[in-house]
Design a protein around this motif. Structure first.
Motif, short mmCIF file in Angstrom:
data_model
loop_
_atom_site.label_atom_id
_atom_site.label_comp_id
_atom_site.label_asym_id
_atom_site.label_seq_id
_atom_site.Cartn_x
_atom_site.Cartn_y
_atom_site.Cartn_z
N GLN A 157 0.86 -1.19 0.00
CA GLN A 157 0.00 0.00 0.00
C GLN A 157 0.89 1.24 0.00
O GLN A 157 1.69 1.45 0.92
N PRO A 158 0.78 2.07 -1.06
CA PRO A 158 1.66 3.24 -1.16
C PRO A 158 1.10 4.46 -0.42
O PRO A 158 -0.11 4.63 -0.30
N ASN A 159 2.01 5.29 0.02
CA ASN A 159 1.63 6.57 0.63
C ASN A 159 2.73 7.58 0.37
O ASN A 159 3.87 7.40 0.82
N VAL A 160 2.42 8.63 -0.40
CA VAL A 160 3.41 9.64 -0.76
C VAL A 160 3.22 10.87 0.12
O VAL A 160 2.12 11.40 0.23
N THR A 161 4.31 11.31 0.75
CA THR A 161 4.29 12.52 1.56
C THR A 161 5.52 13.35 1.22
O THR A 161 6.34 12.96 0.38
N ARG A 162 5.64 14.49 1.88
CA ARG A 162 6.81 15.34 1.69
C ARG A 162 7.46 15.65 3.02
O ARG A 162 6.78 15.82 4.02
N SER A 163 8.78 15.70 3.01
CA SER A 163 9.55 16.13 4.17
C SER A 163 10.43 17.28 3.70
O SER A 163 11.51 17.05 3.15
N GLY A 164 9.96 18.50 3.86
CA GLY A 164 10.65 19.64 3.27
C GLY A 164 10.53 19.56 1.76
O GLY A 164 9.43 19.45 1.21
N GLU A 165 11.67 19.56 1.04
CA GLU A 165 11.67 19.43 -0.42
C GLU A 165 11.76 17.98 -0.86
O GLU A 165 11.69 17.69 -2.06
N ASN A 166 11.92 17.06 0.07
CA ASN A 166 12.09 15.65 -0.26
C ASN A 166 10.74 14.96 -0.44
O ASN A 166 9.80 15.23 0.31
N GLN A 167 10.68 14.08 -1.43
CA GLN A 167 9.51 13.23 -1.61
C GLN A 167 9.73 11.91 -0.87
O GLN A 167 10.78 11.28 -1.03
N VAL A 168 8.74 11.52 -0.10
CA VAL A 168 8.84 10.29 0.70
C VAL A 168 7.73 9.34 0.26
O VAL A 168 6.55 9.69 0.31
N SER A 170 6.22 5.67 1.10
CA SER A 170 6.17 4.52 1.98
C SER A 170 5.34 3.44 1.31
O SER A 170 4.18 3.67 0.95
N MET A 171 5.92 2.26 1.12
CA MET A 171 5.22 1.11 0.55
C MET A 171 5.13 0.05 1.64
O MET A 171 6.16 -0.48 2.09
N LYS A 172 3.88 -0.25 2.09
CA LYS A 172 3.71 -1.18 3.20
C LYS A 172 2.96 -2.44 2.75
O LYS A 172 1.88 -2.36 2.16
N LEU A 173 3.58 -3.57 3.05
CA LEU A 173 2.96 -4.88 2.87
C LEU A 173 2.39 -5.26 4.23
O LEU A 173 3.12 -5.61 5.15
N TYR A 183 8.87 -0.75 2.66
CA TYR A 183 9.94 -0.18 1.86
C TYR A 183 9.74 1.33 1.89
O TYR A 183 8.67 1.82 1.54
N ARG A 184 10.77 2.06 2.26
CA ARG A 184 10.64 3.51 2.35
C ARG A 184 11.65 4.17 1.42
O ARG A 184 12.87 3.95 1.53
N TYR A 185 11.17 4.98 0.48
CA TYR A 185 12.00 5.66 -0.50
C TYR A 185 11.94 7.16 -0.25
O TYR A 185 10.86 7.73 -0.09
N VAL A 186 13.12 7.81 -0.24
CA VAL A 186 13.20 9.26 -0.05
C VAL A 186 14.02 9.83 -1.21
O VAL A 186 15.21 9.53 -1.35
N LEU A 187 13.37 10.64 -2.05
CA LEU A 187 14.02 11.24 -3.22
C LEU A 187 14.23 12.72 -2.98
O LEU A 187 13.28 13.46 -2.72
N LYS A 188 15.49 13.16 -3.10
CA LYS A 188 15.85 14.56 -2.85
C LYS A 188 15.98 15.31 -4.17
O LYS A 188 16.26 14.71 -5.21
N PRO A 189 15.81 16.62 -4.16
CA PRO A 189 15.93 17.41 -5.40
C PRO A 189 17.32 17.30 -6.01
O PRO A 189 18.33 17.38 -5.30
N GLY A 190 17.37 17.09 -7.32
CA GLY A 190 18.64 17.09 -8.04
C GLY A 190 19.55 15.93 -7.77
O GLY A 190 20.71 15.95 -8.20
#
Length: 618
Positions: A157-168, A170-173, A183-190
């Protein structure tokens, strides 16, 4: 009549029920303004998830889903709960920044598409590292009730949030709302590097601690360059282990290896790579690399098939790993800036060769490219400067050759005088060279000193990401071969095209060899020995074939380098070196008593002893 009446009533009932179902599907799928045909309504309902909270009566699809959920619970045990969530629709979730776009599958929770937004392939399509099922990421584990499950077959089950400029993301089984694998993915700008973590909560009662949790990661490398064989030559699996050591599988149809305490694994392609890093070292890992290019005309999509398998340790019955993913260019500067030893992914050469590239050529070339109008000119300028710096070595080498050339008539006399006594001939030759101060090794050593520089540059140019798709003169890409003519057929080891830079480099090498060794080869030809003149012709020809599919930037370097070397040698020969003065100096040296070095003295003593033993036997 009653039977007929029953048939009519059945037919009316069939149409009535059908009409009601169509009306229900119509109302659940479209707004009042949509007036499309019923057939289209049914197709839309089948591809759109149903909101069970607002539905007044269960549709046929809902009944089917309920059956599937029951079957999922039967097969998955506690994890069957995940099939009741919205993630079971099989959608994807997208996160992106200005350099990287990632799509993640709800089924499996892994990255199913990775696109580098700033780059194109050789045929001008977007660069995808992952797409259309060429990669997989899976955890395999055993539950306490004996089931062996794979996360790639279950819904997160996906859930997209933001932490400042970062995209977070969360994928939960889920096993329940409070028990899950995440599984937790954090993508930062650039950034090409994203944070990635695997953790579980409340699964100590579900996952068996007596069996290992195994992580399997696989990827088939996409072709991105004009020559798939050349790209494949620089495509390999590498890893870091044991606190900073690194290793790789290398080339071959099928390669495998194992390592312990692994901290990162790189599925390296020539110019783009996928790298998995972990803060908690994998206790062990197994690697496999399979070559997928057997025939360049047929195998045109993938380069190599990579696989890595690592056990994950449970602590207190739970998983907790902090990792990183890297999807980006195989660029030394970018990788080195992460300070994670990732620069070792770029093949700059081992030992001193790698040091020369890292601390001299890479920063120096970057400096030149920062203000020169093109990368081709930067290559030429760097080559000129390198050759000028090495010119004293070239001078010493040529001076040694000049001395040996002057002594050649006397050496020929010695060869003729002692032609039946090889031992004596060698002794007298060494005496002559020692008195004259002209030793063969004095010409070889300067040449050997240049080898580290030449080899370092041989590694540098194919690995220089900056040259990718940068044109110069007739070459449209300095990281690939240049083409001045397409052939209607394919020549073995050469290809189906003609590259001009390798031709120019081969001609320059041939001229250089004629100037330095041509005369010597011809005069020193011994009966029964291979034709040295033929070898002199063969060497440039071999280079012509070898470099026809190599990066044009490398051929440009060799052409300019040999051209400059020829020029330097002409200046040395006709301006700096005076052979008459050298001859006079040699004659003076021959008159002076010359102290032998320890090595030369020892060699002469050994030869004299051998000569005495030989005479004694007679």
């Amino acid at each position: 009549m009653e039977e007929k009446k029953f048939d009519v009533q059945s037919l009316i009932g069939f149409f009535l029920i059908g009409g009601i179902l169509l009306w229900m599907l119509y109302n659940n799928s479209f707004d009042d303004n949509n007036k499309e045909e019923p057939k289209d309504n049914i197709e839309q309902v089948e591809s759109t998830p149903v909101d069970t909270n607002t539905q007044e009566a269960p549709s046929q699809n809902a009944l089917t889903d309920s059956t599937a959920i029951a079957e999922a619970k039967k097969n998955l045990g506690a994890f069957g709960y995940s099939a009741t969530l919205d993630a079971a629709s099989g959608k994807t979730t997208t996160i992106s920044n200005d350099v990287l776009e990632l799509k993640l599958e709800n089924k499996g929770g892994y990255i199913s598409e990775a696109r580098l937004t700033q780059f194109k392939t050789f045929d001008s399509i977007p660069v995808y590292i992952i797409k259309d099922g060429n990669a997989s990421f899976n955890l395999r584990f055993t539950t306490n009730d004996g089931r062996v499950l794979n996360t790639e077959n279950m819904y997160f089950q996906p859930n997209v949030t933001r932490s400042g400029e970062n995209q977070v993301l969360s994928m939960k089984l889920k096993v329940s709302e409070t028990e899950f694998l995440e599984y937790r993915y954090v993508l930062k700008p650039g950034e090409y590097m994203l944070d990635f973590s695997i953790r579980s909560q409340g699964l100590n009662r579900v996952i068996s601690s007596s069996e290992p949790v195994n992580l399997d990661w696989k990827l088939k490398g996409y072709r991105h360059s004009k020559s798939i064989s050349y790209e494949n030559r620089y495509t390999e699996l590498s890893w870091e282990y044991d606190g900073g050591e690194d290793d790789y599988l290398g080339q071959g149809d099928l390669k495998d290896d194992e390592a312990e305490d692994v901290t990162w694994i790189a599925f390296k392609q020539h110019f783009f790579s996928s790298i998995l890093l972990t803060d908690t070292p994998f206790t062990s890992a197994k690697f496999i690399s399979k070559n997928l290019v057997q025939d360049e005309d047929v195998d045109t999509l993938y380069t190599k098939d990579f696989a890595a398998s690592m056990p994950l340790e449970l602590k207190g019955g739970e998983l907790n790993y902090n990792m990183n993913w890297y999807y980006g260019p195989t660029d030394y500067k970018i990788l080195n800036d992460y300070d994670r030893n990732l620069d070792e992914v770029v093949p700059l050469g081992w030992g001193i060769f790698g040091w020369i590239n890292k601390f001299i050529f890479i920063p120096f070339f970057a400096f030149l490219a920062s203000f020169l109008p093109s990368y081709g000119i930067a290559i030429i300028v760097m080559t000129i400067i390198v050759r000028i710096v090495l010119s004293p070595v070239t001078y010493k080498s040529y001076l040694a050759q000049a001395k040996m050339k002057i002594l050649r008539p006397e050496m020929n006399e010695i060869n003729e005088k002692y032609k039946d006594n090889p031992m004596k001939k060698q002794q007298e030759t060494m005496k002559l060279q020692s008195k004259a101060g002209a030793r063969p090794l004095s010409g070889c050593l300067p040449a050997l000193m240049q080898i580290p520089v030449f080899y370092a540059l041989f590694q540098f140019f194919p690995s220089a990401f900056q040259l990718r798709q940068k044109g110069f003169l007739w070459a449209d890409d300095l990281s690939s071969y240049d083409t001045i003519a397409e052939l209607p057929f394919k020549i073995p080891f050469y290809g189906d095209h003609v590259s001009l830079f390798p031709i120019l480099a081969s001609i320059a090498i041939f001229v250089y060899m004629m100037m330095t060794t041509g005369q010597t080869m011809q005069q020193n030809q011994q009966p029964g020995m291979p034709n040295m003149k033929f070898i002199m012709y063969l060497s440039p020809l071999m280079m012509l074939f070898f470099f026809n599919n190599y990066a044009s930037g490398l051929s440009l370097y060799y052409f300019i380098s040999n051209l400059i070397t020829i020029g330097i040698m002409l200046v040395i020969k006709y301006v700096i070196v005076d052979e008459d003065k050298i001859h006079a100096k040699i004659q003076e040296n021959k008159k002076k008593p010359r102290k032998q070095g320890k090595f030369a003295k020892k060699m002469q003593e050994m030869m004299e002893q051998a000569e005495q033993q030989k005479n004694a036997k007679k």
